[in-house]
Scaffold this motif. Structure first.
Motif, short mmCIF file in Angstrom:
data_model
loop_
_atom_site.label_atom_id
_atom_site.label_comp_id
_atom_site.label_asym_id
_atom_site.label_seq_id
_atom_site.Cartn_x
_atom_site.Cartn_y
_atom_site.Cartn_z
N SER A 1 0.85 -1.18 0.00
CA SER A 1 0.00 0.00 0.00
C SER A 1 0.89 1.24 0.00
O SER A 1 2.09 1.14 0.29
CB SER A 1 -0.94 0.02 1.21
OG SER A 1 -0.20 0.02 2.41
N GLY A 2 0.30 2.38 -0.33
CA GLY A 2 1.03 3.64 -0.25
C GLY A 2 1.47 4.23 -1.57
O GLY A 2 2.08 5.30 -1.60
N GLY A 3 1.17 3.56 -2.66
CA GLY A 3 1.54 4.12 -3.96
C GLY A 3 0.66 5.31 -4.31
O GLY A 3 -0.30 5.64 -3.62
N GLY A 4 1.01 5.97 -5.42
CA GLY A 4 0.21 7.09 -5.85
C GLY A 4 0.90 7.94 -6.89
O GLY A 4 1.97 7.58 -7.39
N LEU A 5 0.27 9.05 -7.19
CA LEU A 5 0.78 10.02 -8.15
C LEU A 5 1.35 11.21 -7.39
O LEU A 5 0.63 11.84 -6.60
CB LEU A 5 -0.34 10.47 -9.09
CG LEU A 5 -0.04 11.65 -10.02
CD1 LEU A 5 1.08 11.29 -10.99
CD2 LEU A 5 -1.30 12.06 -10.77
N VAL A 6 2.63 11.50 -7.63
CA VAL A 6 3.29 12.62 -6.95
C VAL A 6 4.09 13.42 -7.96
O VAL A 6 4.24 13.01 -9.11
CB VAL A 6 4.22 12.13 -5.81
CG1 VAL A 6 3.42 11.43 -4.73
CG2 VAL A 6 5.30 11.22 -6.35
N GLN A 7 4.61 14.54 -7.50
CA GLN A 7 5.44 15.37 -8.35
C GLN A 7 6.92 15.14 -8.04
O GLN A 7 7.27 14.63 -6.97
CB GLN A 7 5.09 16.84 -8.14
CG GLN A 7 3.68 17.20 -8.57
CD GLN A 7 3.39 18.68 -8.42
OE1 GLN A 7 3.98 19.36 -7.58
NE2 GLN A 7 2.49 19.19 -9.25
N GLN B 1 1.09 -7.87 -4.71
CA GLN B 1 0.38 -7.62 -5.96
C GLN B 1 0.89 -6.37 -6.67
O GLN B 1 0.57 -6.14 -7.83
CB GLN B 1 -1.12 -7.47 -5.69
CG GLN B 1 -1.58 -6.09 -5.21
CD GLN B 1 -1.16 -5.77 -3.79
OE1 GLN B 1 -0.66 -6.61 -3.05
NE2 GLN B 1 -1.40 -4.53 -3.38
N GLY B 2 1.66 -5.57 -5.97
CA GLY B 2 2.24 -4.38 -6.58
C GLY B 2 1.53 -3.10 -6.19
O GLY B 2 0.33 -3.09 -5.92
N ALA B 3 2.29 -2.02 -6.14
CA ALA B 3 1.76 -0.69 -5.87
C ALA B 3 2.32 0.25 -6.93
O ALA B 3 3.52 0.30 -7.15
CB ALA B 3 2.16 -0.21 -4.48
N GLN B 4 1.43 0.99 -7.56
CA GLN B 4 1.86 1.86 -8.65
C GLN B 4 2.36 3.19 -8.10
O GLN B 4 1.70 3.83 -7.26
CB GLN B 4 0.71 2.11 -9.62
CG GLN B 4 1.13 2.86 -10.88
CD GLN B 4 -0.03 3.00 -11.86
OE1 GLN B 4 -1.13 3.42 -11.49
NE2 GLN B 4 0.20 2.65 -13.10
N VAL B 5 3.52 3.59 -8.58
CA VAL B 5 4.09 4.88 -8.23
C VAL B 5 4.30 5.66 -9.53
O VAL B 5 4.99 5.17 -10.44
CB VAL B 5 5.42 4.73 -7.47
CG1 VAL B 5 6.08 6.10 -7.28
CG2 VAL B 5 5.19 4.05 -6.13
N ILE B 6 3.73 6.83 -9.61
CA ILE B 6 3.89 7.69 -10.78
C ILE B 6 4.44 9.02 -10.32
O ILE B 6 3.85 9.68 -9.45
CB ILE B 6 2.55 7.90 -11.52
CG1 ILE B 6 2.00 6.55 -11.98
CG2 ILE B 6 2.76 8.82 -12.73
CD1 ILE B 6 0.60 6.65 -12.57
N VAL B 7 5.56 9.41 -10.89
CA VAL B 7 6.20 10.68 -10.54
C VAL B 7 6.15 11.59 -11.76
O VAL B 7 6.78 11.29 -12.77
CB VAL B 7 7.65 10.48 -10.07
CG1 VAL B 7 8.24 11.81 -9.60
CG2 VAL B 7 7.72 9.44 -8.97
#
Length: 125
Positions: A7-13, A117-123
């Motif tokens: 848990s804890g993934g997300g879209l950040v700058q 299962q994986g956590a998506q991180v988008i920077v």
């Protein structure tokens, strides 16, 4: 059977921070080696950070040294990946994994027997 849930993934700058968590259930992993890998679709899975079982020694991909920190809370059977100063090239799906029967850290994904299962991180740039 071991279950790992990230848990804890997300879209950040660019320059932001995120903390990924990996909670284990089914069997305690407090003495097992744990690691984080990441994968961009179409590319091979890449070792990011690892932590050994008994000693707690940590290991990192060169490009994340000084920015990422792997840690574990044995009481909670949870492993964390604190990611600071994120860059667009850190964008990937992040997976935690365990060598459930070994305390020796590894960077080879074939050495790990259970995966989350994986956590998506988008920077974003």
């Amino acid at each position: 059977q071991v279950h790992l849930v990230e848990s804890g993934g997300g879209l950040v700058q660019t320059g932001d921070s995120l903390r990924l968590s990996c909670a284990a259930s089914g069997r305690t992993l407090r003495n097992s080696a744990m690691a984080w890998f990441r994968q961009v679709p179409g590319l091979e899975r890449e070792f990011v950070a690892g932590i050994s079982g008994f000693s707690g020694n940590t290991y990192y991909l060169d490009s994340v040294k000084g920015r990422f920190t792997i840690s574990r809370d044995n009481a909670e059977d949870t492993v964390y990946l604190q990611m600071n100063s994120l860059k667009p090239e850190d964008t990937a799906n992040y997976y935690c994994a365990t060598r459930s029967l070994s305390d020796i850290a590894s960077q080879n994904p074939d050495d790990f027997d259970y995966w989350g299962q994986g956590a998506q991180v988008i920077v974003s740039a």
